[in-house]
Design a protein around this motif. Structure first.
Motif, PDB file in Angstrom:
ATOM      1  N   HIS A  51       0.842  -1.381   0.026  1.00 33.15           N
ATOM      2  CA  HIS A  51       0.066   0.117   0.050  1.00 33.15           C
ATOM      3  C   HIS A  51       0.952   1.292   0.145  1.00 33.15           C
ATOM      4  CE1 HIS A  51      -3.325   2.720   0.855  1.00 33.15           C
ATOM      5  NE2 HIS A  51      -2.622   3.327   1.796  1.00 33.15           N
ATOM      6  N   LYS A  52       1.814   1.115   0.692  1.00 35.22           N
ATOM      7  CA  LYS A  52       2.904   2.254   0.913  1.00 35.22           C
ATOM      8  C   LYS A  52       3.361   2.848  -0.734  1.00 35.22           C
ATOM      9  CE  LYS A  52       6.680   4.343   3.505  1.00 35.22           C
ATOM     10  NZ  LYS A  52       7.784   3.972   4.503  1.00 35.22           N
ATOM     11  N   ASN A  53       3.784   1.963  -1.230  1.00 36.15           N
ATOM     12  CA  ASN A  53       4.311   2.063  -2.556  1.00 36.15           C
ATOM     13  C   ASN A  53       3.264   2.572  -3.611  1.00 36.15           C
ATOM     14  OD1 ASN A  53       6.730   1.080  -1.922  1.00 36.15           O
ATOM     15  ND2 ASN A  53       7.230  -0.484  -3.504  1.00 36.15           N
ATOM     16  N   ARG A  54       2.256   2.003  -3.553  1.00 37.91           N
ATOM     17  CA  ARG A  54       0.978   2.405  -4.423  1.00 37.91           C
ATOM     18  C   ARG A  54       0.671   3.873  -4.095  1.00 37.91           C
ATOM     19  NH1 ARG A  54      -1.129  -2.591  -3.329  1.00 37.91           N
ATOM     20  NH2 ARG A  54      -2.458  -1.747  -1.930  1.00 37.91           N
ATOM     21  N   ALA A  55       0.799   4.168  -2.748  1.00 36.85           N
ATOM     22  CA  ALA A  55       0.460   5.793  -2.208  1.00 36.85           C
ATOM     23  C   ALA A  55       1.644   6.602  -2.750  1.00 36.85           C
ATOM     24  CB  ALA A  55       0.578   5.556  -0.916  1.00 36.85           C
ATOM     25  N   CYS A  56       2.672   5.957  -2.779  1.00 33.21           N
ATOM     26  CA  CYS A  56       3.763   7.036  -3.285  1.00 33.21           C
ATOM     27  C   CYS A  56       3.768   7.252  -4.608  1.00 33.21           C
ATOM     28  CB  CYS A  56       5.394   6.116  -3.004  1.00 33.21           C
ATOM     29  SG  CYS A  56       6.634   7.222  -3.274  1.00 33.21           S
ATOM     30  N   VAL A  57       3.361   6.218  -5.559  1.00 32.73           N
ATOM     31  CA  VAL A  57       3.188   6.403  -6.954  1.00 32.73           C
ATOM     32  C   VAL A  57       2.094   7.380  -7.185  1.00 32.73           C
ATOM     33  CG1 VAL A  57       2.257   5.373  -8.813  1.00 32.73           C
ATOM     34  CG2 VAL A  57       4.349   4.403  -7.497  1.00 32.73           C
ATOM     35  N   ARG A  58       0.759   7.415  -6.241  1.00 32.25           N
ATOM     36  CA  ARG A  58      -0.053   8.307  -6.593  1.00 32.25           C
ATOM     37  C   ARG A  58       0.299   9.754  -6.091  1.00 32.25           C
ATOM     38  NH1 ARG A  58      -3.251   4.146  -4.606  1.00 32.25           N
ATOM     39  NH2 ARG A  58      -3.017   5.047  -2.178  1.00 32.25           N
TER      40      ARG A  58
ATOM     41  N   THR B  80      -1.911   6.139   7.250  1.00 31.76           N
ATOM     42  CA  THR B  80      -1.943   4.546   7.354  1.00 31.76           C
ATOM     43  C   THR B  80      -0.615   3.814   7.901  1.00 31.76           C
ATOM     44  OG1 THR B  80      -2.867   4.676   5.165  1.00 31.76           O
ATOM     45  CG2 THR B  80      -1.908   2.751   5.426  1.00 31.76           C
ATOM     46  N   SER B  81       0.436   4.773   7.773  1.00 29.16           N
ATOM     47  CA  SER B  81       1.762   4.265   8.485  1.00 29.16           C
ATOM     48  C   SER B  81       1.490   4.239   9.794  1.00 29.16           C
ATOM     49  CB  SER B  81       2.973   5.193   7.890  1.00 29.16           C
ATOM     50  OG  SER B  81       2.978   5.165   6.535  1.00 29.16           O
ATOM     51  N   LYS B  82       0.765   5.251  10.297  1.00 27.91           N
ATOM     52  CA  LYS B  82       0.710   5.303  11.748  1.00 27.91           C
ATOM     53  C   LYS B  82      -0.114   4.132  12.312  1.00 27.91           C
ATOM     54  CE  LYS B  82       1.545  10.111  12.803  1.00 27.91           C
ATOM     55  NZ  LYS B  82       0.860  11.252  13.457  1.00 27.91           N
ATOM     56  N   GLN B  83      -1.349   3.615  11.412  1.00 27.67           N
ATOM     57  CA  GLN B  83      -2.086   2.744  11.841  1.00 27.67           C
ATOM     58  C   GLN B  83      -1.505   1.412  11.643  1.00 27.67           C
ATOM     59  OE1 GLN B  83      -5.491   3.319   9.323  1.00 27.67           O
ATOM     60  NE2 GLN B  83      -6.261   5.293  10.350  1.00 27.67           N
TER      61      GLN B  83
END
Length: 338
Positions: free
Chosen positions: A235-242, A313-316
């Motif tokens: 999810h983190k990689n997809r968020a970074c691409v967005r 999201t990272s915190k959760q």
């Protein structure tokens, strides 16, 4: 007759609609009256929604970054700086809307130059900040081991301060671009010929747009390629691409047409383009493009949204993993006691 038309780069209100341009075209029955009439209402229709929407989004962003996020990262520092620059642009829109319709008195000439300079600071400060975000992200993704030495909150803060210093210094010549005439005048346009010299336009286009655009595109392309080649579909990689795509959108969509219009208008001023219909179309295109360039204040909100979502999201995820680890330790302790 004196030359009085100029584009007033901070705003292209009534651009090409008076003075030399109208005089030069009068022999071919080239009139900009309809363009002038159209832009008086069109600029207001563009500025009002941008002002309301951008003001709400950027104030909310500052509240989130300054009060709701307990720990700042390099990204949030850059985004806070970008939100402040966007607010600077937005707070100048009421003055631009007033100048679209009304003349200013002669004793307000210095105030006008000051506001025009601030508009440049906001616009090109945003451009450089977005480019800095791309470089910072590129370092973190492409060189993760060196990033620990190169990236820090102190470095991000220092870079933001440097951006302000550079754009403040770079916009200082604008005080000499205002024509010295008695009587009332239209603010945000009516620059002298000094503002249209080839060296001025070359620096504006080269250092103000083309250079940062190349940095943004190259860094963004390499960052996206690295993320996709890693094979990690987290999810983190997809968020970074967005986030990367939203930064590209916030930069290229508003600033590409406006700087293309500046280049075309420069060709008109140098008599490279002489066709009357082409001049009329360039006049309308440039005015609309420069007005729509302010939409960057709203597009930047896409970056704010994705970054805050990534942080949350990272915190959760961290909280969940920590709770799970504690539970496992308690279960292991209980089993050993039995």
């Amino acid at each position: 007759m004196t030359k009085s038309i100029s584009i007033g780069l901070p705003n292209v209100s009534h651009l090409l609609l008076s003075g030399t341009m109208t005089t030069n075209c009068s022999f071919t029955n080239c009139s900009f009256t309809e363009v002038d009439r159209l832009m008086k209402s069109l600029e207001l229709a563009i500025y009002v929604p941008i002002f309301v929407c951008g003001l709400v989004l950027n104030i909310l962003a500052l509240v989130v970054f300054c009060f709701l996020l307990r720990k700042w990262t390099e990204s949030t520092i850059y985004m806070t700086n970008l939100a402040l620059l966007d607010l600077l642009l937005l707070l100048l829109l009421p003055f631009k809307m007033h100048a679209t319709i009304h003349h200013w008195e002669a004793h307000h000439r210095f105030l006008c130059s000051f506001l025009e300079s601030l508009y440049f600071v906001g616009m090109y400060g945003s451009i450089y900040t977005i480019a800095c975000i791309a470089v910072d992200r590129w370092v973190a993704i492409r060189h993760p081991f060196r990033a620990k030495q190169l990236r820090s909150r102190r470095a991000a803060l220092g870079t933001c301060i440097l951006v302000w210093v550079v754009v403040l210094g770079g916009t200082s010549p604008i005080y000499s671009f205002r024509t010295v005439e008695k009587g009332s005048f239209h603010c945000f346009h009516g620059f002298s010929e000094k503002g249209w010299r080839p060296e001025v336009i070359s620096c504006l286009l080269g250092f103000g747009f083309v250079g940062p655009a190349l940095v943004l595109v190259v860094c963004s392309a390499q960052s996206i390629r690295t993320l996709r080649q890693s094979g990690n579909e987290s999810h983190k990689n997809r968020a970074c691409v967005r986030i990367i795509y939203s930064s590209l959108c916030a930069f290229l969509v508003p600033f590409t047409p406006s700087h293309l219009g500046i280049l075309l208008q420069f060709l008109v001023r140098r008599d490279v383009i002489q066709d009357c219909m082409a001049k009329t179309r360039i006049s309308l295109f440039l005015q609309v493009a420069m007005s729509l360039a302010n939409v960057t204040c709203c597009l930047d909100a896409l970056c704010y949204y994705f970054i805050t979502r990534e942080v949350r999201t990272s915190k959760q995820t961290f909280t969940f993993r920590r709770s799970k680890s504690i539970s496992q330790k308690r279960a292991t302790t209980s089993t050993s006691e039995l």
